[in-house]
Write a protein that holds these residues in place. Structure first.
Motif, PDB file in Angstrom:
ATOM      1  N   GLY A  72      33.533  35.904  39.446  1.00  0.00           N
ATOM      2  CA  GLY A  72      34.222  34.985  40.215  1.00  0.00           C
ATOM      3  C   GLY A  72      35.033  35.464  41.601  1.00  0.00           C
ATOM      4  O   GLY A  72      35.283  34.673  42.383  1.00  0.00           O
ATOM      5  N   ARG A  73      35.029  36.800  41.589  1.00  0.00           N
ATOM      6  CA  ARG A  73      35.631  37.484  42.772  1.00  0.00           C
ATOM      7  C   ARG A  73      35.024  38.765  42.876  1.00  0.00           C
ATOM      8  O   ARG A  73      34.614  39.406  41.962  1.00  0.00           O
ATOM      9  CB  ARG A  73      37.062  37.581  42.836  1.00  0.00           C
ATOM     10  N   PRO A  74      34.638  39.284  44.139  1.00  0.00           N
ATOM     11  CA  PRO A  74      34.293  40.712  44.211  1.00  0.00           C
ATOM     12  C   PRO A  74      35.363  41.655  43.476  1.00  0.00           C
ATOM     13  O   PRO A  74      36.281  41.876  43.767  1.00  0.00           O
ATOM     14  CB  PRO A  74      33.948  40.863  45.515  1.00  0.00           C
ATOM     15  N   ILE A  75      34.664  42.541  42.630  1.00  0.00           N
ATOM     16  CA  ILE A  75      35.297  43.352  41.834  1.00  0.00           C
ATOM     17  C   ILE A  75      34.375  44.664  41.930  1.00  0.00           C
ATOM     18  O   ILE A  75      33.493  44.950  41.309  1.00  0.00           O
ATOM     19  CB  ILE A  75      35.623  43.078  40.356  1.00  0.00           C
ATOM     20  N   VAL A  77      37.759  54.299  35.504  1.00  0.00           N
ATOM     21  CA  VAL A  77      37.029  54.365  36.904  1.00  0.00           C
ATOM     22  C   VAL A  77      35.869  53.326  36.531  1.00  0.00           C
ATOM     23  O   VAL A  77      35.154  52.817  37.449  1.00  0.00           O
ATOM     24  CB  VAL A  77      36.413  55.737  37.147  1.00  0.00           C
ATOM     25  N   SER A  78      35.769  53.132  35.176  1.00  0.00           N
ATOM     26  CA  SER A  78      34.620  52.127  34.814  1.00  0.00           C
ATOM     27  C   SER A  78      35.014  50.622  34.915  1.00  0.00           C
ATOM     28  O   SER A  78      34.434  49.724  34.232  1.00  0.00           O
ATOM     29  CB  SER A  78      34.245  52.356  33.124  1.00  0.00           C
ATOM     30  N   VAL A  79      36.140  50.333  35.820  1.00  0.00           N
ATOM     31  CA  VAL A  79      36.476  48.845  36.034  1.00  0.00           C
ATOM     32  C   VAL A  79      37.288  48.382  34.795  1.00  0.00           C
ATOM     33  O   VAL A  79      36.580  47.814  34.203  1.00  0.00           O
ATOM     34  CB  VAL A  79      35.367  47.870  36.376  1.00  0.00           C
ATOM     35  N   MET A  80      38.682  48.276  34.923  1.00  0.00           N
ATOM     36  CA  MET A  80      39.591  47.727  34.072  1.00  0.00           C
ATOM     37  C   MET A  80      39.112  46.241  33.866  1.00  0.00           C
ATOM     38  O   MET A  80      39.029  45.946  32.490  1.00  0.00           O
ATOM     39  CB  MET A  80      40.776  47.843  34.243  1.00  0.00           C
ATOM     40  N   GLU A  81      38.746  45.532  34.712  1.00  0.00           N
ATOM     41  CA  GLU A  81      38.392  44.139  34.239  1.00  0.00           C
ATOM     42  C   GLU A  81      37.271  43.910  33.353  1.00  0.00           C
ATOM     43  O   GLU A  81      37.375  43.090  32.641  1.00  0.00           O
ATOM     44  CB  GLU A  81      38.269  43.521  35.659  1.00  0.00           C
ATOM     45  N   ARG A  82      36.377  44.779  33.391  1.00  0.00           N
ATOM     46  CA  ARG A  82      35.160  44.722  32.647  1.00  0.00           C
ATOM     47  C   ARG A  82      35.332  45.147  31.215  1.00  0.00           C
ATOM     48  O   ARG A  82      35.096  44.661  30.331  1.00  0.00           O
ATOM     49  CB  ARG A  82      33.879  45.491  33.297  1.00  0.00           C
ATOM     50  N   LYS A  83      36.271  46.259  31.169  1.00  0.00           N
ATOM     51  CA  LYS A  83      36.736  46.735  29.682  1.00  0.00           C
ATOM     52  C   LYS A  83      37.734  45.764  29.038  1.00  0.00           C
ATOM     53  O   LYS A  83      37.758  45.820  27.934  1.00  0.00           O
ATOM     54  CB  LYS A  83      37.230  47.980  29.819  1.00  0.00           C
ATOM     55  N   ASN A  84      38.272  45.020  29.930  1.00  0.00           N
ATOM     56  CA  ASN A  84      39.098  43.931  29.347  1.00  0.00           C
ATOM     57  C   ASN A  84      40.239  44.200  28.359  1.00  0.00           C
ATOM     58  O   ASN A  84      40.318  43.562  27.126  1.00  0.00           O
ATOM     59  CB  ASN A  84      38.310  42.909  28.518  1.00  0.00           C
ATOM     60  N   PRO A  85      40.843  45.382  28.748  1.00  0.00           N
ATOM     61  CA  PRO A  85      41.997  45.778  27.811  1.00  0.00           C
ATOM     62  C   PRO A  85      43.206  44.632  27.579  1.00  0.00           C
ATOM     63  O   PRO A  85      43.844  44.467  26.914  1.00  0.00           O
ATOM     64  CB  PRO A  85      42.624  47.037  28.083  1.00  0.00           C
ATOM     65  N   ASP A 142      29.130  36.780  42.146  1.00  0.00           N
ATOM     66  CA  ASP A 142      28.124  35.710  41.491  1.00  0.00           C
ATOM     67  C   ASP A 142      27.452  36.188  40.372  1.00  0.00           C
ATOM     68  O   ASP A 142      26.958  35.593  39.620  1.00  0.00           O
ATOM     69  CB  ASP A 142      27.257  35.242  42.464  1.00  0.00           C
ATOM     70  N   LEU A 143      27.791  37.398  39.633  1.00  0.00           N
ATOM     71  CA  LEU A 143      27.243  38.095  38.556  1.00  0.00           C
ATOM     72  C   LEU A 143      27.973  37.371  37.387  1.00  0.00           C
ATOM     73  O   LEU A 143      29.143  36.773  37.384  1.00  0.00           O
ATOM     74  CB  LEU A 143      27.601  39.675  38.586  1.00  0.00           C
ATOM     75  N   GLU A 144      27.338  37.400  36.260  1.00  0.00           N
ATOM     76  CA  GLU A 144      27.665  36.606  35.335  1.00  0.00           C
ATOM     77  C   GLU A 144      28.029  37.795  34.061  1.00  0.00           C
ATOM     78  O   GLU A 144      27.372  38.850  33.726  1.00  0.00           O
ATOM     79  CB  GLU A 144      26.869  35.585  34.530  1.00  0.00           C
ATOM     80  N   TRP A 145      29.298  37.834  33.387  1.00  0.00           N
ATOM     81  CA  TRP A 145      29.499  38.243  32.143  1.00  0.00           C
ATOM     82  C   TRP A 145      30.158  37.521  30.902  1.00  0.00           C
ATOM     83  O   TRP A 145      30.119  36.408  31.168  1.00  0.00           O
ATOM     84  CB  TRP A 145      30.390  39.619  32.574  1.00  0.00           C
ATOM     85  N   ALA A 146      30.819  38.126  29.970  1.00  0.00           N
ATOM     86  CA  ALA A 146      31.165  37.383  28.801  1.00  0.00           C
ATOM     87  C   ALA A 146      32.892  37.216  28.910  1.00  0.00           C
ATOM     88  O   ALA A 146      33.316  38.095  29.395  1.00  0.00           O
ATOM     89  CB  ALA A 146      30.834  38.132  27.547  1.00  0.00           C
TER      90      ALA A 146
END
Length: 720
Positions: free
Chosen positions: A645-648, A518-526, A654-658
């Motif tokens: 890079g794309r809406p998630i 639920v916490s967004v897999m792309e952000r957690k980056n497994p 347009d948000l930035e992350w690492a």
């Protein structure tokens, strides 16, 4: 026009009929669909009739002031029960049980309920068998030689029965009722005598199947209610906002009679006279006086500073005890005269804090709000707690968080989306009027926040957050004050389990990463972590990567992507399961190192927990975890800052992350594996640092300091 509409509808059916004729092999599927639709429509109509009948009964009472009084359902009368249920006997009762069949919790429940149906003497001897902890003496009797002999129990049977009585078998059934808003709107009194027949029918005809409940759970709930109707009246008040607004001082000596009379007149149930009330079963004395004060404008006019000034608080208590406030009932005056004014005064002035949050939702938000609550309690701050429901998968403990908004400061520990606007409704709590000083406690994973949050911030007086990373983004857009108040982190007691419990090999060096789908897999980056692991190790080396997640079924595309990435590497193990918090900590303890190649974190709770356990932690050197991680206490992975890079959802493109360096992470993982003494040294430094910087005691002192400042500001404002 009507004829033309009929022709159009008929024309639309022609292609469907033709398709059915051309695909006869799909006929069984279609018939099954039609049967299921017919069943759903029948159940919906049945539910509507049941609720309409109850509405009509209540309306009749309102019209003539009397109406039909509903006789309480006697759960020990089989004929009454079957008539109330409106379903065949075999859907209400199970086959007769006996002592030899007691081999687990469910069979123990069936045996105990069957025994009490047959034994009026036991019902008289143990009148709270199903509603009090341990059955109020029943567990001890069952364990005695007398009880074992009289019921012909085996030693195993006794163990199962005693274990059953130490739990609450009814909690899932009760929670399903509490989350059934349509039913509760008509039957808030459903577990009280006047509502029990209608609610029992609903459970038997609808709730059992819809809630995926066992028959034993529903029966246990109703036996609880039958044994202690007064407790059900109090509980109904605590979780019915309309009642809370109507009689805000209901659970006080000042409002109980008024409340009991109103419920009796409205729903046709028995009154509970003041003589039958144990005052200790209501609110604590200081809370009772505070609730009475907030409900009575006459008290406020006579003693306007009673909740902010010591002398004024004492004057209020003396005024009530003397009988000068003539409108309160005799029993209330007697009660007030017996109060210890010196002991009660601090409770009037310092009502503590109300905390509304996800206490039952298995997530980092629950861990955070639990830590904050414990930190405040360690600092001597009284708390009144309410759980905010999310869905049916919450732990069935909502009813345990029954605190009212009794204090003057409320912390709403709920994210702006999707529940903040309905936090009170989902907590089954009426908002106090005039409203309290409100603090929002928010997390976010970026250093800029969605514009929509600003509207939610307009409903609070200030915002707290866990890390400076989040606070910077909040301050840029919010007009209310934003403060960084870390909630504290602690390791709850957990059972130490070996790796075999989790189907892991004891001989392999094991890395762990835990995350919530639920916490967004792309952000957690497994997926990045899988790439790093594959880069660091060969498939035949004695090393394992464990990816612990949950709710993969809710995100099938992303979960399949995760499985595909790990499919060709047998030493990567994916656990997609909702484990208890005890089991999650046990899994972390069983592993050798923790790795998080997150793209962004508001806090990084799992990293903090791993450090407290003394595990070496590899983590991206970006976002909230940098409030407590550095090159001395952990292993940090460099990164490049990139756009999403794309809406998630809920994140904009347009948000930035690492984007952490997979190559660097691979080198660190390899070194931990090859130099395990160095790994232990890193873990020990992390543990020492975390124990100093993340402690609940330190968090409690910081929170207490800010709450004292708020109370002083409020006192000054009241004097101006």
């Amino acid at each position: 026009m009507r004829r033309l509409d009929l022709l159009r509808r008929a024309a639309r059916k022609v292609p469907k009929a033709a398709y059915w004729l051309l695909t006869p092999w799909r006929m069984p599927e279609r018939l099954q669909f039609l049967r299921e639709r017919a069943n759903r429509e029948a159940r919906a109509q049945s539910l509507k009739l049941l609720l309409d009948e109850e509405r009509s009964r209540q309306e009749a009472r309102r019209q003539d002031g009397r109406g039909d009084r509903v006789a309480a359902l006697d759960l020990y009368s089989a004929d009454e029960v079957i008539e109330a249920a409106g379903v065949p006997r075999d859907r209400v009762f199970w086959p007769q049980s006996n002592a030899r069949l007691v081999v687990d919790r469910e069979s123990a429940a069936r045996f105990l309920m069957d025994t009490f149906r047959q034994r009026a003497d036991l019902r008289k001897r143990f009148p709270e068998a199903f509603s009090a902890p341990g059955g109020r003496g029943l567990a001890e009797w069952l364990s005695s030689a007398e009880g074992r002999h009289e019921l012909a129990l085996t030693s195993e049977g006794v163990q199962h029965l005693v274990a059953l009585l130490s739990e609450d078998l009814a909690e899932r059934a009760r929670q399903f009722f509490l989350t059934s808003d349509e039913v509760r709107a008509v039957l808030p009194h459903g577990l009280m005598p006047s509502g029990r027949r209608a609610l029992f029918r609903w459970f038997m005809q609808h709730g059992l199947e819809a809630g995926n409940l066992a028959l034993e759970e529903v029966w246990w709930l109703f036996l609880q209610a039958q044994e202690n109707p007064r407790a059900e009246l109090i509980r109904a008040f605590l979780f019915t906002p309309d009642w809370q607004r109507r009689v805000p001082d209901a659970l006080t000596i000042f409002g109980w009679s008024r409340f009991s009379d109103w419920v009796a007149n409205t729903y046709g149930t028995d009154r509970f006279s003041p003589d039958s009330v144990e005052i200790s079963g209501l609110q604590e004395p200081a809370q009772q006086v505070r609730a009475g004060y907030m409900a009575q404008s006459a008290w406020q006019r006579a003693h306007p500073d009673a909740l902010s000034d010591v002398a004024a608080a004492r004057a209020l208590l003396e005024w009530l005890a003397s009988g000068a406030e003539g409108s309160i009932a005799p029993e209330a005056r007697t009660w007030c005269a017996g109060l210890d004014i010196d002991a009660l005064t601090p409770g009037l002035l310092h009502g503590g804090v109300n905390v509304i949050g996800h206490f039952c939702y298995p997530s980092g938000l629950r861990v955070s709000v639990e830590a904050m609550t414990e930190a405040m309690e360690r600092a001597g701050i009284q708390t009144s707690l309410r759980d905010v429901r999310t869905d049916a998968r919450d732990d069935p403990r909502h009813v345990r968080f029954a605190g009212l908004e009794s204090a003057d400061i409320t912390i709403i520990h709920v994210q702006p989306e999707p529940f903040f606007a309905r936090a009170y409704a989902r907590a089954d709590l009426a908002e106090r009027t005039p409203r309290t000083y409100r603090i929002a406690y928010w997390y976010w994973e970026f250093d800029s926040i969605p514009q929509s949050w600003c509207a939610h911030a307009d409903q609070v007086d200030e915002v707290w957050t866990a890390t400076e990373f989040i606070a910077r983004g909040l301050r840029e857009q919010l007009s209310v004050p934003v403060r960084t108040l870390f909630p504290g982190v602690t390791l709850a007691p957990f059972q130490v389990r070996d790796r075999a419990y989790f189907n892991l090999d004891e001989r392999r060096f094991t890395f762990l990463f835990t995350f919530h789908m639920v916490s967004v897999m792309e952000r957690k980056n497994p997926l990045g972590l899988i790439r790093a692991f594959k880069m660091a190790f060969r498939g035949d080396e004695a090393v394992t990567l464990v990816l612990k997640t949950s709710f993969g079924d809710r995100y099938p595309v992303q979960f399949q992507e995760l499985c595909d990435a790990a499919a060709d590497f047998p030493t990567i193990k994916i656990i997609d399961q909702v484990l208890s918090s005890d089991e999650v900590l046990s899994l972390m303890n069983a592993c050798d190192a923790y790795v998080s190649l997150h793209r962004s974190e508001g806090l990084g709770l799992t990293m903090a927990e791993a450090m407290l356990m003394g595990k070496p932690v590899i983590a991206t050197a970006f976002s909230g975890n940098m409030d407590f991680m550095n090159d001395e206490n952990s292993l940090l992975v460099p990164y490049e800052r990139v756009k999403v890079g794309r809406p998630i959802p809920p994140y904009d493109a347009d948000l930035e992350w690492a984007e952490p360096s997979v190559e660097h992470a691979a080198r660190l993982m390899r070194r931990l594996y090859e130099d395990q003494q160095w790994a232990r040294e890193i873990g020990a430094r992390g543990k020492q640092s975390a124990e100093i910087n993340l402690s609940l005691d330190a968090a409690g002192r910081r929170i207490a300091g800010r709450l004292d400042e708020i109370e002083e500001l409020r006192r000054r404002a009241s004097r101006e």
